[in-house]
Write a protein that holds these residues in place. Structure first.
Motif, PDB file in Angstrom:
ATOM      1  N   ASN A 253       0.394   5.890  -3.146  1.00  0.00           N
ATOM      2  CA  ASN A 253      -0.118   4.843  -2.276  1.00  0.00           C
ATOM      3  C   ASN A 253      -1.338   4.198  -2.926  1.00  0.00           C
ATOM      4  N   ARG A 254      -1.530   2.907  -2.691  1.00  0.00           N
ATOM      5  CA  ARG A 254      -2.535   2.131  -3.417  1.00  0.00           C
ATOM      6  C   ARG A 254      -3.841   2.063  -2.618  1.00  0.00           C
ATOM      7  N   ASN A 255      -4.572   3.169  -2.609  1.00  0.00           N
ATOM      8  CA  ASN A 255      -5.850   3.198  -1.902  1.00  0.00           C
ATOM      9  C   ASN A 255      -6.801   2.148  -2.458  1.00  0.00           C
ATOM     10  N   GLY A 256      -7.467   1.443  -1.572  1.00  0.00           N
ATOM     11  CA  GLY A 256      -8.409   0.392  -1.963  1.00  0.00           C
ATOM     12  C   GLY A 256      -7.835  -0.998  -1.876  1.00  0.00           C
TER      13      GLY A 256
ATOM     14  N   PRO B   1     -10.350   3.291  -5.710  1.00  0.00           N
ATOM     15  CA  PRO B   1      -9.779   3.687  -4.419  1.00  0.00           C
ATOM     16  C   PRO B   1     -10.660   3.362  -3.225  1.00  0.00           C
ATOM     17  N   ASN B   2     -11.925   3.064  -3.444  1.00  0.00           N
ATOM     18  CA  ASN B   2     -12.814   2.714  -2.334  1.00  0.00           C
ATOM     19  C   ASN B   2     -13.277   1.258  -2.364  1.00  0.00           C
TER      20      ASN B   2
ATOM     21  N   PHE C 153       0.822  -1.211   0.000  1.00  0.00           N
ATOM     22  CA  PHE C 153       0.000   0.000   0.000  1.00  0.00           C
ATOM     23  C   PHE C 153       0.858   1.265   0.000  1.00  0.00           C
ATOM     24  N   ASN C 154       1.837   1.338   0.912  1.00  0.00           N
ATOM     25  CA  ASN C 154       2.564   2.577   1.175  1.00  0.00           C
ATOM     26  C   ASN C 154       3.850   2.634   0.353  1.00  0.00           C
TER      27      ASN C 154
ATOM     28  N   GLU D 200      -6.666  -2.525   0.600  1.00  0.00           N
ATOM     29  CA  GLU D 200      -7.106  -3.238   1.804  1.00  0.00           C
ATOM     30  C   GLU D 200      -8.392  -4.018   1.544  1.00  0.00           C
TER      31      GLU D 200
END
Length: 259
Positions: A32-35, A185-186, A15-16, A37
């Motif tokens: 950063n790779r939002n989503g 991203p969501n 992610f980071n 998770e």
């Protein structure tokens, strides 16, 4: 698959990418790779349900990816049916990126599990699912983001270079070589969310993994935003049909955060 513990499902979730941005202009800014998770959670849930011991490694740099996958290839899988490795990261042709911006060849990861290096998995399926771009061909859609960067890449990479020329490997790629893969991203990435959805919907019907991956291809081929789409691609040397069936009791999640 009939053993009490089907095997290990390793999830490497990057992610980071702050470290890569501090290391200089190795490639265009890696965000950063939002989503991601969401993808980790979905993979964890579905493979735990299928009897795998899920182990999660977060935010690995390039060397750590190589060392981690290499360490799993040295484990004893005599009492397991299968090994699965899922990598969620940025990427480019034939590569996935560590959080430091270092590219790791997909072939270096799959080749760790050749017969001569991991004999306890001989005759057993070794599955790799890669959520990462494999190029920078423009496919930008709103509101999705691209898991790519504009680094130089190896143009002569072919599918034959990515998995060993031995039986019982499967490489499920989010996209064809040299093209982008997308992540909301969501809501998570198109490919991983579709993969988990189709696995959940069809494993109890006795469908094999290639049939399920074909359904993933069909689902994503119909997913168009602004006339853009994404085409996943599986490569396989599986010698038999691979069918996931439920164990007597699901295996507990194991989600260590090593970084």
């Amino acid at each position: 698959m009939n053993r009490k513990e089907r095997g290990i499902c390793l999830i490497i979730n990057n992610f980071n990418f702050e470290k890569s941005r501090q290391n200089g202009p190795q490639c265009t800014r890696l965000e950063n790779r939002n989503g991601t998770e969401k993808d980790e959670k979905s993979l964890n849930e579905v493979f735990s349900r299928l009897g795998f011991r899920v182990e999660v490694k977060n935010d690995l740099d390039g060397n750590e990816i190589l060392e981690t996958v290499g360490s799993y290839s040295k484990q004893n899988f005599d009492n397991n049916d299968c090994f699965i490795c899922c990598i969620l990261s940025h990427g480019n042709t034939g590569l996935v990126y560590g959080t430091d911006g270092q590219g790791v060849a997909i072939s270096d990861l799959t080749f760790c599990f050749r017969k001569c290096l991991c004999s306890s998995l001989n005759g057993k399926p070794k599955l790799f699912f890669i959520q990462a771009c494999q190029g920078v061909q423009p496919q930008n859609c709103v509101p999705v983001e691209s898991d790519a960067c504009n680094a130089s890449h190896v143009d002569n990479v072919t599918s034959n270079d990515l998995i060993p020329g031995e039986p019982d490997f499967l490489l499920g790629m989010a996209t064809v070589l040299r093209c982008s893969a997308f992540r909301h991203p969501n809501e998570g990435s198109w490919y991983i969310q579709s993969l988990c959805s189709e696995l959940s919907a069809h494993y109890h019907r006795g469908e094999d993994i290639l049939s399920i991956l074909t359904k993933v291809n069909e689902q994503l081929s119909k997913k168009c935003v602004s006339n853009k789409t994404q085409m996943p691609q599986p490569w396989t040397t599986l010698s038999r049909k691979l069918v996931f069936n439920l164990p007597a009791s699901p295996v507990s999640h194991i989600t260590p955060n090593d970084n």
